[in-house]
Design a protein around this motif. Sequence first.
Motif, PDB file in Angstrom:
ATOM      1  N   MET A  21       0.830  -1.202   0.000  1.00  0.00           N
ATOM      2  CA  MET A  21       0.000   0.000   0.000  1.00  0.00           C
ATOM      3  C   MET A  21       0.865   1.254   0.000  1.00  0.00           C
ATOM      4  O   MET A  21       0.550   2.232  -0.691  1.00  0.00           O
ATOM      5  CB  MET A  21      -0.933  -0.013   1.216  1.00  0.00           C
ATOM      6  CG  MET A  21      -2.030  -1.045   1.114  1.00  0.00           C
ATOM      7  SD  MET A  21      -2.951  -1.383   2.630  1.00  0.00           S
ATOM      8  CE  MET A  21      -3.388   0.211   3.233  1.00  0.00           C
ATOM      9  N   LEU A  22       1.961   1.228   0.743  1.00  0.00           N
ATOM     10  CA  LEU A  22       2.871   2.373   0.776  1.00  0.00           C
ATOM     11  C   LEU A  22       3.532   2.587  -0.581  1.00  0.00           C
ATOM     12  O   LEU A  22       3.602   3.710  -1.076  1.00  0.00           O
ATOM     13  CB  LEU A  22       3.929   2.171   1.861  1.00  0.00           C
ATOM     14  CG  LEU A  22       5.039   3.220   1.921  1.00  0.00           C
ATOM     15  CD1 LEU A  22       4.474   4.585   2.269  1.00  0.00           C
ATOM     16  CD2 LEU A  22       6.107   2.800   2.911  1.00  0.00           C
ATOM     17  N   VAL A  23       4.003   1.513  -1.195  1.00  0.00           N
ATOM     18  CA  VAL A  23       4.662   1.628  -2.503  1.00  0.00           C
ATOM     19  C   VAL A  23       3.694   2.174  -3.553  1.00  0.00           C
ATOM     20  O   VAL A  23       4.054   3.061  -4.338  1.00  0.00           O
ATOM     21  CB  VAL A  23       5.260   0.265  -2.927  1.00  0.00           C
ATOM     22  CG1 VAL A  23       5.685   0.271  -4.385  1.00  0.00           C
ATOM     23  CG2 VAL A  23       6.421  -0.102  -2.024  1.00  0.00           C
ATOM     24  N   ALA A  60       1.952   9.764   4.131  1.00  0.00           N
ATOM     25  CA  ALA A  60       2.256  10.087   5.530  1.00  0.00           C
ATOM     26  C   ALA A  60       1.528   9.153   6.490  1.00  0.00           C
ATOM     27  O   ALA A  60       2.110   8.693   7.475  1.00  0.00           O
ATOM     28  CB  ALA A  60       1.891  11.540   5.818  1.00  0.00           C
ATOM     29  N   VAL A  61       0.259   8.860   6.209  1.00  0.00           N
ATOM     30  CA  VAL A  61      -0.500   7.950   7.067  1.00  0.00           C
ATOM     31  C   VAL A  61       0.124   6.568   7.045  1.00  0.00           C
ATOM     32  O   VAL A  61       0.269   5.924   8.089  1.00  0.00           O
ATOM     33  CB  VAL A  61      -1.986   7.905   6.628  1.00  0.00           C
ATOM     34  CG1 VAL A  61      -2.700   6.695   7.206  1.00  0.00           C
ATOM     35  CG2 VAL A  61      -2.691   9.178   7.038  1.00  0.00           C
ATOM     36  N   ASN A  62       0.511   6.096   5.871  1.00  0.00           N
ATOM     37  CA  ASN A  62       1.121   4.769   5.778  1.00  0.00           C
ATOM     38  C   ASN A  62       2.454   4.705   6.509  1.00  0.00           C
ATOM     39  O   ASN A  62       2.823   3.655   7.031  1.00  0.00           O
ATOM     40  CB  ASN A  62       1.301   4.358   4.317  1.00  0.00           C
ATOM     41  CG  ASN A  62       0.009   3.876   3.699  1.00  0.00           C
ATOM     42  OD1 ASN A  62      -0.782   3.207   4.336  1.00  0.00           O
ATOM     43  ND2 ASN A  62      -0.218   4.241   2.457  1.00  0.00           N
ATOM     44  N   ILE A  67      -3.041   3.455  11.200  1.00  0.00           N
ATOM     45  CA  ILE A  67      -4.434   3.217  11.566  1.00  0.00           C
ATOM     46  C   ILE A  67      -5.112   2.628  10.334  1.00  0.00           C
ATOM     47  O   ILE A  67      -5.155   3.264   9.277  1.00  0.00           O
ATOM     48  CB  ILE A  67      -5.118   4.523  12.017  1.00  0.00           C
ATOM     49  CG1 ILE A  67      -4.403   5.073  13.252  1.00  0.00           C
ATOM     50  CG2 ILE A  67      -6.599   4.286  12.292  1.00  0.00           C
ATOM     51  CD1 ILE A  67      -4.891   6.433  13.687  1.00  0.00           C
ATOM     52  N   LEU A  68      -5.612   1.429  10.465  1.00  0.00           N
ATOM     53  CA  LEU A  68      -6.110   0.671   9.321  1.00  0.00           C
ATOM     54  C   LEU A  68      -7.193   1.421   8.559  1.00  0.00           C
ATOM     55  O   LEU A  68      -7.190   1.427   7.324  1.00  0.00           O
ATOM     56  CB  LEU A  68      -6.616  -0.693   9.768  1.00  0.00           C
ATOM     57  CG  LEU A  68      -7.017  -1.656   8.662  1.00  0.00           C
ATOM     58  CD1 LEU A  68      -5.829  -1.933   7.751  1.00  0.00           C
ATOM     59  CD2 LEU A  68      -7.570  -2.935   9.235  1.00  0.00           C
ATOM     60  N   PHE A  69      -8.110   2.081   9.255  1.00  0.00           N
ATOM     61  CA  PHE A  69      -9.184   2.811   8.582  1.00  0.00           C
ATOM     62  C   PHE A  69      -8.618   3.902   7.676  1.00  0.00           C
ATOM     63  O   PHE A  69      -9.047   4.053   6.528  1.00  0.00           O
ATOM     64  CB  PHE A  69     -10.135   3.417   9.615  1.00  0.00           C
ATOM     65  CG  PHE A  69     -11.178   4.310   8.994  1.00  0.00           C
ATOM     66  CD1 PHE A  69     -12.240   3.755   8.301  1.00  0.00           C
ATOM     67  CD2 PHE A  69     -11.087   5.685   9.092  1.00  0.00           C
ATOM     68  CE1 PHE A  69     -13.200   4.565   7.721  1.00  0.00           C
ATOM     69  CE2 PHE A  69     -12.031   6.499   8.505  1.00  0.00           C
ATOM     70  CZ  PHE A  69     -13.096   5.942   7.826  1.00  0.00           C
ATOM     71  N   LEU A  70      -7.654   4.658   8.166  1.00  0.00           N
ATOM     72  CA  LEU A  70      -7.049   5.724   7.362  1.00  0.00           C
ATOM     73  C   LEU A  70      -6.231   5.147   6.208  1.00  0.00           C
ATOM     74  O   LEU A  70      -6.206   5.718   5.115  1.00  0.00           O
ATOM     75  CB  LEU A  70      -6.171   6.614   8.236  1.00  0.00           C
ATOM     76  CG  LEU A  70      -6.906   7.424   9.304  1.00  0.00           C
ATOM     77  CD1 LEU A  70      -5.915   8.191  10.160  1.00  0.00           C
ATOM     78  CD2 LEU A  70      -7.908   8.358   8.671  1.00  0.00           C
TER      79      LEU A  70
END
Length: 115
Positions: A21-23, A60-62, A67-70
């Motif tokens: 997800m980050l990549v 930034a969130v990743n 937080i899984l929801f974000l």
Amino acid sequence: MVGTVLMTAFGGFMSLLFLGMLVLAVVALVMAAMARDDAYRAADKQNKMFWMIMLGVTVAVNLLVPILFLQIAGLIATIVFFVDVRPAIKQVSGGGGRRGGSSSDGPYGPYNGGR
């Protein structure tokens, strides 16, 4: 013993999922930054700054706030960018997947001027 192995495998799977997800978010952010600002307007999508902020917050969130929801909300924004926004931007920018054709080619082959 078996429970520990399953938990370790699940933890490894989740780590790979979060890394993926980050990549994806980083790649989408780079692609959004490389596109011209007027291409967003021509494609009738949100402006470039909107997508830069949206994808930047996703990165930034990743990285910072797991937080899984974000993260899922960011993944949805990333998917929307790849599936809807990027193809529209490529289409109006002239990078629309045509390989090797000339500027006079139509959708069904070369245009010969009605001959």
